[in-house]
Design a protein around this motif. Structure first.
Motif, PDB file in Angstrom:
ATOM      1  N   PHE A  35       0.823  -1.206   0.000  1.00  0.00           N
ATOM      2  CA  PHE A  35       0.000   0.000   0.000  1.00  0.00           C
ATOM      3  C   PHE A  35       0.861   1.261   0.000  1.00  0.00           C
ATOM      4  CE2 PHE A  35      -2.741   3.071   2.339  1.00  0.00           C
ATOM      5  CZ  PHE A  35      -3.752   3.155   1.404  1.00  0.00           C
ATOM      6  N   ALA A  36       1.940   1.249   0.789  1.00  0.00           N
ATOM      7  CA  ALA A  36       2.818   2.420   0.866  1.00  0.00           C
ATOM      8  C   ALA A  36       4.206   1.980   1.296  1.00  0.00           C
ATOM      9  CB  ALA A  36       2.265   3.437   1.858  1.00  0.00           C
ATOM     10  N   ASN A  37       5.207   2.701   0.814  1.00  0.00           N
ATOM     11  CA  ASN A  37       6.603   2.464   1.212  1.00  0.00           C
ATOM     12  C   ASN A  37       7.025   1.010   1.014  1.00  0.00           C
ATOM     13  OD1 ASN A  37       6.502   5.158   2.178  1.00  0.00           O
ATOM     14  ND2 ASN A  37       5.732   4.412   4.132  1.00  0.00           N
ATOM     15  N   ALA A  38       6.597   0.406  -0.062  1.00  0.00           N
ATOM     16  CA  ALA A  38       6.877  -1.009  -0.294  1.00  0.00           C
ATOM     17  C   ALA A  38       8.372  -1.287  -0.296  1.00  0.00           C
ATOM     18  CB  ALA A  38       6.252  -1.463  -1.600  1.00  0.00           C
ATOM     19  N   GLU A  39       8.751  -2.223   0.517  1.00  0.00           N
ATOM     20  CA  GLU A  39      10.144  -2.653   0.628  1.00  0.00           C
ATOM     21  C   GLU A  39      10.138  -4.177   0.597  1.00  0.00           C
ATOM     22  OE1 GLU A  39      12.965  -2.828   4.376  1.00  0.00           O
ATOM     23  OE2 GLU A  39      12.748  -0.770   3.661  1.00  0.00           O
ATOM     24  N   VAL A  79      10.491  -5.670   9.020  1.00  0.00           N
ATOM     25  CA  VAL A  79       9.465  -5.033   9.846  1.00  0.00           C
ATOM     26  C   VAL A  79       8.458  -4.364   8.919  1.00  0.00           C
ATOM     27  CG1 VAL A  79       9.009  -3.283  11.614  1.00  0.00           C
ATOM     28  CG2 VAL A  79      11.105  -4.668  11.739  1.00  0.00           C
ATOM     29  N   GLN A  80       7.218  -4.845   8.974  1.00  0.00           N
ATOM     30  CA  GLN A  80       6.175  -4.313   8.109  1.00  0.00           C
ATOM     31  C   GLN A  80       4.915  -4.056   8.928  1.00  0.00           C
ATOM     32  OE1 GLN A  80       6.178  -7.642   5.334  1.00  0.00           O
ATOM     33  NE2 GLN A  80       7.241  -6.362   3.853  1.00  0.00           N
ATOM     34  N   ALA A  88      -9.204   2.845   2.719  1.00  0.00           N
ATOM     35  CA  ALA A  88      -7.780   3.060   2.471  1.00  0.00           C
ATOM     36  C   ALA A  88      -7.402   4.538   2.549  1.00  0.00           C
ATOM     37  CB  ALA A  88      -7.396   2.489   1.114  1.00  0.00           C
ATOM     38  N   ASP A  89      -8.332   5.443   2.202  1.00  0.00           N
ATOM     39  CA  ASP A  89      -7.993   6.867   2.212  1.00  0.00           C
ATOM     40  C   ASP A  89      -7.669   7.371   3.621  1.00  0.00           C
ATOM     41  OD1 ASP A  89     -10.788   6.492   2.745  1.00  0.00           O
ATOM     42  OD2 ASP A  89     -11.127   8.628   2.400  1.00  0.00           O
ATOM     43  N   LYS A  90      -8.247   6.753   4.646  1.00  0.00           N
ATOM     44  CA  LYS A  90      -7.916   7.137   6.030  1.00  0.00           C
ATOM     45  C   LYS A  90      -6.440   6.851   6.295  1.00  0.00           C
ATOM     46  CE  LYS A  90     -12.086   7.776   8.075  1.00  0.00           C
ATOM     47  NZ  LYS A  90     -12.446   8.853   8.922  1.00  0.00           N
ATOM     48  N   ALA A  91      -5.994   5.687   5.863  1.00  0.00           N
ATOM     49  CA  ALA A  91      -4.594   5.304   6.065  1.00  0.00           C
ATOM     50  C   ALA A  91      -3.661   6.209   5.271  1.00  0.00           C
ATOM     51  CB  ALA A  91      -4.389   3.849   5.663  1.00  0.00           C
ATOM     52  N   THR A  92      -4.045   6.545   4.049  1.00  0.00           N
ATOM     53  CA  THR A  92      -3.205   7.396   3.202  1.00  0.00           C
ATOM     54  C   THR A  92      -2.908   8.724   3.884  1.00  0.00           C
ATOM     55  OG1 THR A  92      -4.119   6.396   1.211  1.00  0.00           O
ATOM     56  CG2 THR A  92      -3.027   8.503   0.950  1.00  0.00           C
ATOM     57  N   GLY A  93      -3.930   9.343   4.436  1.00  0.00           N
ATOM     58  CA  GLY A  93      -3.740  10.615   5.123  1.00  0.00           C
ATOM     59  C   GLY A  93      -2.808  10.495   6.312  1.00  0.00           C
ATOM     60  N   PHE A  94      -2.997   9.465   7.116  1.00  0.00           N
ATOM     61  CA  PHE A  94      -2.153   9.261   8.292  1.00  0.00           C
ATOM     62  C   PHE A  94      -0.702   8.996   7.886  1.00  0.00           C
ATOM     63  CE2 PHE A  94      -0.109   6.486  11.390  1.00  0.00           C
ATOM     64  CZ  PHE A  94      -0.229   7.244  12.541  1.00  0.00           C
ATOM     65  N   LEU A 102       7.768   2.879   7.339  1.00  0.00           N
ATOM     66  CA  LEU A 102       7.744   1.424   7.217  1.00  0.00           C
ATOM     67  C   LEU A 102       6.832   0.996   6.079  1.00  0.00           C
ATOM     68  CD1 LEU A 102       7.387   0.491  10.986  1.00  0.00           C
ATOM     69  CD2 LEU A 102       9.439   0.277   9.580  1.00  0.00           C
ATOM     70  N   THR A 103       7.059  -0.209   5.590  1.00  0.00           N
ATOM     71  CA  THR A 103       6.173  -0.771   4.580  1.00  0.00           C
ATOM     72  C   THR A 103       4.781  -0.917   5.169  1.00  0.00           C
ATOM     73  OG1 THR A 103       7.951  -1.988   3.496  1.00  0.00           O
ATOM     74  CG2 THR A 103       5.725  -2.809   3.153  1.00  0.00           C
ATOM     75  N   VAL A 104       3.789  -0.471   4.428  1.00  0.00           N
ATOM     76  CA  VAL A 104       2.397  -0.616   4.850  1.00  0.00           C
ATOM     77  C   VAL A 104       1.706  -1.544   3.859  1.00  0.00           C
ATOM     78  CG1 VAL A 104       0.216   0.556   5.335  1.00  0.00           C
ATOM     79  CG2 VAL A 104       2.392   1.709   5.830  1.00  0.00           C
ATOM     80  N   LEU A 105       1.132  -2.602   4.386  1.00  0.00           N
ATOM     81  CA  LEU A 105       0.387  -3.577   3.589  1.00  0.00           C
ATOM     82  C   LEU A 105      -1.083  -3.469   3.974  1.00  0.00           C
ATOM     83  CD1 LEU A 105       2.806  -6.564   4.285  1.00  0.00           C
ATOM     84  CD2 LEU A 105       2.800  -5.113   2.250  1.00  0.00           C
ATOM     85  N   ARG A 106      -1.957  -4.038   3.135  1.00  0.00           N
ATOM     86  CA  ARG A 106      -3.383  -4.100   3.465  1.00  0.00           C
ATOM     87  C   ARG A 106      -3.865  -5.534   3.314  1.00  0.00           C
ATOM     88  NH1 ARG A 106      -6.724  -0.175   4.645  1.00  0.00           N
ATOM     89  NH2 ARG A 106      -8.383  -0.960   3.331  1.00  0.00           N
ATOM     90  N   ASP A 107      -4.648  -5.976   4.284  1.00  0.00           N
ATOM     91  CA  ASP A 107      -5.245  -7.316   4.273  1.00  0.00           C
ATOM     92  C   ASP A 107      -6.709  -7.163   3.869  1.00  0.00           C
ATOM     93  OD1 ASP A 107      -5.709 -10.018   4.636  1.00  0.00           O
ATOM     94  OD2 ASP A 107      -5.709  -9.935   6.821  1.00  0.00           O
ATOM     95  N   GLU A 108      -6.916  -6.760   2.626  1.00  0.00           N
ATOM     96  CA  GLU A 108      -8.260  -6.420   2.168  1.00  0.00           C
ATOM     97  C   GLU A 108      -9.203  -7.614   2.180  1.00  0.00           C
ATOM     98  OE1 GLU A 108      -7.560  -4.416  -1.543  1.00  0.00           O
ATOM     99  OE2 GLU A 108      -6.878  -2.612  -0.508  1.00  0.00           O
TER     100      GLU A 108
END
Length: 160
Positions: A35-39, A79-80, A88-94, A102-108
């Motif tokens: 979702f963000a900062n993929a590593e 560390v993820q 997802a837009d709530k997470a994007t703003g934060f 850190l890498t952010v994943l989503r368990d949709e």
């Protein structure tokens, strides 16, 4: 009555921590969408996944300091984080406002959370590669830093 409620909650959390060892497959882990900062976690045999949501004050506090520090404290661990917000837009703003690195994943599809029976946040899991599968070394609902460190040390063969 308050004591009884506290006791029941304690038993619930203890049960979540002491649940029998589970295994995850690579395809189950692949269901977590970057979702963000993929590593890439490739080459690391231990992964720490921190499940969080923007509405959770403890989650937000830990993401600002303690959880990123595990990356420095245990460099051999991937560390993820796994965002559990419905939108997802709530997470994007934060992530943007707090400069979450850190890498952010989503368990949709909620595959990971259902399999590991982690239904609230904050929660965490430490998994270790065992051939083609990943074995759960430690998991819990809550974010007791000492429990996390103990599981990371156990998974990496280190000592605290």
């Amino acid at each position: 009555m308050v004591v009884l409620k506290s006791f029941i909650v304690s038993l619930f959390l203890l049960g979540a921590t002491l649940a029998s060892a589970a295994e995850l497959t690579n395809s189950e882990l692949d269901s977590l969408k970057p979702f963000a900062n993929a590593e890439a976690a490739e080459g690391k045999d231990v992964r720490f996944l921190y499940l969080w949501a923007t509405w959770c004050p403890d989650c937000r506090e830990k993401l600002r300091g303690d959880i990123p520090n595990f990356k420095k404290e245990f460099p051999q661990v991937s560390v993820q984080t796994v965002n559990m917000d419905r939108r997802a837009d709530k997470a994007t703003g934060f992530i943007t406002d707090e400069k979450v690195s850190l890498t952010v994943l989503r368990d949709e599809e909620k595959l990971l959370t259902k399999k590991l029976q982690l239904y609230s946040v904050p929660a965490w899991v430490v998994i270790k590669r065992d051939g083609e599968k990943w074995t759960v070394v430690g998991k819990a609902m809550g974010s007791d830093l000492q429990d996390i460190r103990t599981s990371l040390a156990q998974a990496t063969g280190g000592k605290l």
